[in-house]
Design a protein around this motif. Structure first.
Motif, short mmCIF file in Angstrom:
data_model
loop_
_atom_site.label_atom_id
_atom_site.label_comp_id
_atom_site.label_asym_id
_atom_site.label_seq_id
_atom_site.Cartn_x
_atom_site.Cartn_y
_atom_site.Cartn_z
N TYR A 51 0.75 -1.18 0.09
CA TYR A 51 0.05 -0.06 0.06
C TYR A 51 0.76 1.14 -0.05
O TYR A 51 1.93 1.28 0.65
CB TYR A 51 -0.96 -0.17 1.09
CG TYR A 51 -0.64 0.01 2.64
CD1 TYR A 51 -0.26 1.19 3.14
CD2 TYR A 51 -0.36 -1.21 3.31
CE1 TYR A 51 0.26 1.16 4.58
CE2 TYR A 51 -0.03 -1.42 4.63
CZ TYR A 51 0.41 0.06 5.17
OH TYR A 51 0.72 -0.18 6.55
N LEU A 101 -4.31 0.18 -2.38
CA LEU A 101 -4.67 -0.51 -1.36
C LEU A 101 -4.47 -1.87 -1.33
O LEU A 101 -4.17 -2.53 -2.38
CB LEU A 101 -6.01 -0.35 -0.99
CG LEU A 101 -6.45 1.01 -0.55
CD1 LEU A 101 -7.98 0.75 0.08
CD2 LEU A 101 -5.76 1.80 0.51
N LEU A 120 -4.34 5.16 5.48
CA LEU A 120 -5.41 5.68 4.58
C LEU A 120 -6.15 6.86 5.13
O LEU A 120 -6.40 7.84 4.55
CB LEU A 120 -6.40 4.49 4.32
CG LEU A 120 -7.32 4.81 3.35
CD1 LEU A 120 -6.89 5.69 1.94
CD2 LEU A 120 -8.55 3.89 3.32
N PRO A 157 -14.01 11.55 -3.06
CA PRO A 157 -13.29 10.22 -3.08
C PRO A 157 -13.89 9.39 -4.11
O PRO A 157 -15.23 9.34 -4.28
CB PRO A 157 -13.91 9.55 -1.79
CG PRO A 157 -14.69 10.68 -0.98
CD PRO A 157 -14.83 11.73 -1.88
N GLN A 197 -8.17 -0.36 -5.56
CA GLN A 197 -8.22 -1.61 -4.61
C GLN A 197 -8.97 -2.51 -5.21
O GLN A 197 -9.15 -2.63 -6.45
CB GLN A 197 -8.86 -1.18 -3.18
CG GLN A 197 -10.26 -0.38 -3.39
CD GLN A 197 -11.31 -1.29 -3.18
OE1 GLN A 197 -11.25 -2.17 -2.19
NE2 GLN A 197 -12.29 -1.55 -4.06
N ARG A 223 1.20 5.63 -1.96
CA ARG A 223 0.52 6.76 -2.55
C ARG A 223 1.14 7.11 -3.92
O ARG A 223 2.53 7.08 -3.77
CB ARG A 223 0.44 8.03 -1.58
CG ARG A 223 -1.05 7.79 -0.77
CD ARG A 223 -1.12 9.18 0.00
NE ARG A 223 -2.09 8.76 0.95
CZ ARG A 223 -1.72 8.19 2.14
NH1 ARG A 223 -0.49 8.34 2.59
NH2 ARG A 223 -2.60 7.64 2.99
N LEU A 248 -9.07 5.67 -4.60
CA LEU A 248 -8.63 4.30 -3.83
C LEU A 248 -8.69 2.96 -4.86
O LEU A 248 -9.65 2.84 -5.51
CB LEU A 248 -9.76 4.14 -2.74
CG LEU A 248 -9.63 4.54 -1.22
CD1 LEU A 248 -9.88 6.15 -1.48
CD2 LEU A 248 -10.64 3.94 -0.29
N VAL A 268 -13.55 5.32 -5.69
CA VAL A 268 -13.18 3.90 -5.55
C VAL A 268 -13.09 3.16 -6.87
O VAL A 268 -13.81 3.32 -7.50
CB VAL A 268 -14.22 3.12 -4.43
CG1 VAL A 268 -13.56 1.86 -4.33
CG2 VAL A 268 -14.25 4.03 -3.16
N ASN A 307 -9.55 12.10 -4.80
CA ASN A 307 -8.87 11.14 -4.17
C ASN A 307 -9.23 9.85 -4.57
O ASN A 307 -10.44 9.31 -4.22
CB ASN A 307 -9.10 11.27 -2.65
CG ASN A 307 -8.11 12.39 -2.02
OD1 ASN A 307 -7.06 12.29 -1.64
ND2 ASN A 307 -8.99 13.57 -1.82
N HIS A 339 -4.53 6.35 -3.74
CA HIS A 339 -4.13 5.46 -2.47
C HIS A 339 -4.28 4.03 -2.79
O HIS A 339 -5.41 3.63 -3.20
CB HIS A 339 -5.10 6.09 -1.27
CG HIS A 339 -5.19 7.60 -1.12
ND1 HIS A 339 -4.64 8.09 0.02
CD2 HIS A 339 -6.05 8.35 -2.05
CE1 HIS A 339 -4.95 9.55 -0.45
NE2 HIS A 339 -5.78 9.46 -1.48
#
Ligand SMILES: [Fe+2]
Length: 528
Positions: free
Chosen positions: A302, A316, A354, A414, A370, A304, A368, A416, A366, A314
């Motif tokens: 993990y 993950l 995180l 955010p 993942q 950035r 994520l 994802v 931002n 970010h």
């Protein structure tokens, strides 16, 4: 405008082809001749039994002044040792400002070490922000293909836009990498890979292509499996076209493993040894920084990456630190234990990292990057509820904690990104389904597989019922492909790029759906 991808993507040039040593092809032809060297003379150039850059080149982990450039020497990539003696081999590297490699700005020599599978990870630094670079390697008289890479904008910069694509799940046996061929031709500043880069299973009959061995368990097995996948020209082209940010899912080790718990019934120490060897092969085969070099069964993945003040990624790892599925595996009604505060996909350290990073992030968006779906999709029509226990809803307490953090700390935009389930989804993420305000606090784009699952369908059988049951799901599709994104300070645009078939080569690509997100409004608008 960025220049087009390298013409030499993944294929040895005519020059390097001439440098093959053909003929007897025995290991002995990799002659160091060190014993025959006269005192004071230069080390003799290595000679290889076949082209040593068979697995292409790659770059990754871009920063504003550098990146990682990668290759692995393997004249015989599918055999243990790669067709090389267990000795370090010097490899020259060069970074240039132009595709013809005329204006070289950084160069040096690295050692391809046998203990790291003769892989080379170089971290050139001191480059200029926000521009394209080209790179290549030379070993003996063999020269690698040229790869293209790019630095990120300076930390304080306000870039006008970022273009990237993300992909996952490339089972070799179930389809051709047609989607990767198209992805490599996109105008990408970055390529994000969300895992299932390889699959660990045994070779099966009657597939589109065939794995090279039984189920992979040892370092040599994993190395050869990665090599099989990396021999694919489309995968090499995608690596040569732009820097990558790669994370893993389960199949880089073992299906649906959770931290130290394997799928199969084997002792913990046996599985942890397997995990260590799988993690080592992942590091060896990916353009990762030295900071990610594994220590035994641990690999810090993990991290950035920032694109000025426009976007922060970010990245993950939801496999290495997770607790076992609280309610077991499969799609089922939550058992109550999904609300156990100790159940975790991230582990406490990664979750703290995180949350803190999101709070401190200077970025307008931002991201994520993942593995498993965050939206709590109900798989059953009517009042009954069935959610996937291997995904975020199986860890509902932590899922709500993340969404609450977005909301309470006013995290900027955010978004994802998810892989894992071999289907496309566009989801609005609702903070709490069971009684709070039901407000969307973020959006999630789930990307389908490159090839896993074979030929797909545009409209899954249960589509209408699924959309009616889950109004926060704005799009669902089960074709193969990848997802292309463009970020500007004001707007995020996502194109679901799909191919109609993968069981034979040559499928065209099309944009199946387009969604936009306006900055400050965590909702999806379909615009195409
Ligand atoms: Fe997968």
């Amino acid at each position: 405008m960025p220049p087009p991808p390298p013409s030499s993507s993944g294929r040895p040039s005519a020059l390097s082809r001439r440098s093959f040593v053909t003929g007897t092809a025995s290991l002995a032809t990799v002659a160091w001749l060190s014993g025959c060297r006269s005192p004071g003379s230069q080390a003799p150039a290595p000679r290889f039994s076949a082209y040593p850059f068979s697995l292409g080149v790659a770059s990754g982990e871009p920063s504003s002044d550098g990146m990682v450039i990668w290759t692995r020497l393997a004249p015989e990539p599918l055999v243990p040792g790669g067709g090389l003696p267990p000795e370090p081999i010097p490899v020259r590297w060069e970074v240039a400002e132009d595709e013809a490699m005329q204006r070289i700005v950084r160069s040096g020599e690295a050692l391809a070490r046998p203990e790291w599978g003769h892989s080379v990870h170089v971290e050139p630094a001191g480059l200029r922000p926000d521009r394209w670079y080209w790179y290549r390697f030379t070993a003996g008289d063999a020269r690698s293909p040229i790869g293209r890479t790019r630095t990120t904008p300076a930390p304080s910069a306000q870039p006008a836009r970022l273009r990237f694509s993300f992909a996952s799940c490339q089972h070799y046996e179930t389809g051709h990498y047609t989607a990767l061929e198209h992805l490599a031709r996109e105008d990408n500043d970055l390529i994000v890979h969300l895992g299932d880069y390889i699959y660990e299973g045994a070779a099966r009959d009657n597939q589109v292509r065939r794995h090279n061995s039984a189920e992979i368990l040892t370092l040599d097995d994993y190395r050869a499996r990665y090599a099989l996948y990396k021999l694919d020209p489309a995968l090499q082209a995608a690596h040569a076209a732009a820097p990558w940010l790669a994370t893993w899912d389960d199949h880089e080790v073992d299906n649906n493993y959770a931290n130290d718990i394997p799928q199969d019934d084997v002792p913990r120490e046996v599985f942890m040894q397997r995990r260590a060897e799988a993690y080592q092969a992942f590091y060896e085969m990916m353009p990762l920084r030295a900071a990610a070099r594994p220590r035994g069964p641990d690999l810090l993945l993990y991290r950035r990456v920032h694109y000025g003040r426009l976007a922060s990624f970010h990245v993950l790892d939801t496999r290495q630190y997770r607790t076992d599925q609280p309610c077991g595996d499969g799609n089922k009604r939550p058992c109550g234990d999904e609300m156990n505060p100790a159940a975790t996909l991230l582990g406490a350290a990664q979750r703290d990292w995180l949350f803190e990073g999101l709070e401190r992030s200077p970025a307008a968006w931002n991201v994520l990057a993942q593995q498993v779906m965050m939206a709590r999709v109900d798989r059953l029509a009517g009042p009954d509820l069935a959610v996937s226990m291997d995904q975020w809803p199986g860890y509902e307490f932590e899922r709500r904690r993340v969404l609450r953090h977005f909301l309470d700390r006013k995290i900027a935009n955010p978004v994802v990104l998810t892989g894992d389930i071999h289907t496309n989804w566009a989801n609005e993420l609702v903070a709490d389904f069971d009684g709070l305000d039901g407000r969307s606090v973020a959006v999630e784009f789930v990307g389908t597989s490159i090839s896993s699952g074979g030929d797909g369908v545009a409209e899954p059988r249960n589509l209408d019922a699924l959309l009616a049951e889950n109004p926060f799901v704005k799009f669902h599709n089960a074709e193969r492909g990848y997802v292309r994104c463009e970020i500007t300070p004001e707007r995020w645009t996502t194109d679901y790029r799909t191919v109609p078939y993968v069981t034979r080569p040559g499928a065209p690509v099309a944009t199946r759906a387009t969604f936009t997100v306006e900055s400050g409004q965590p909702s999806l608008t379909r615009t195409g």
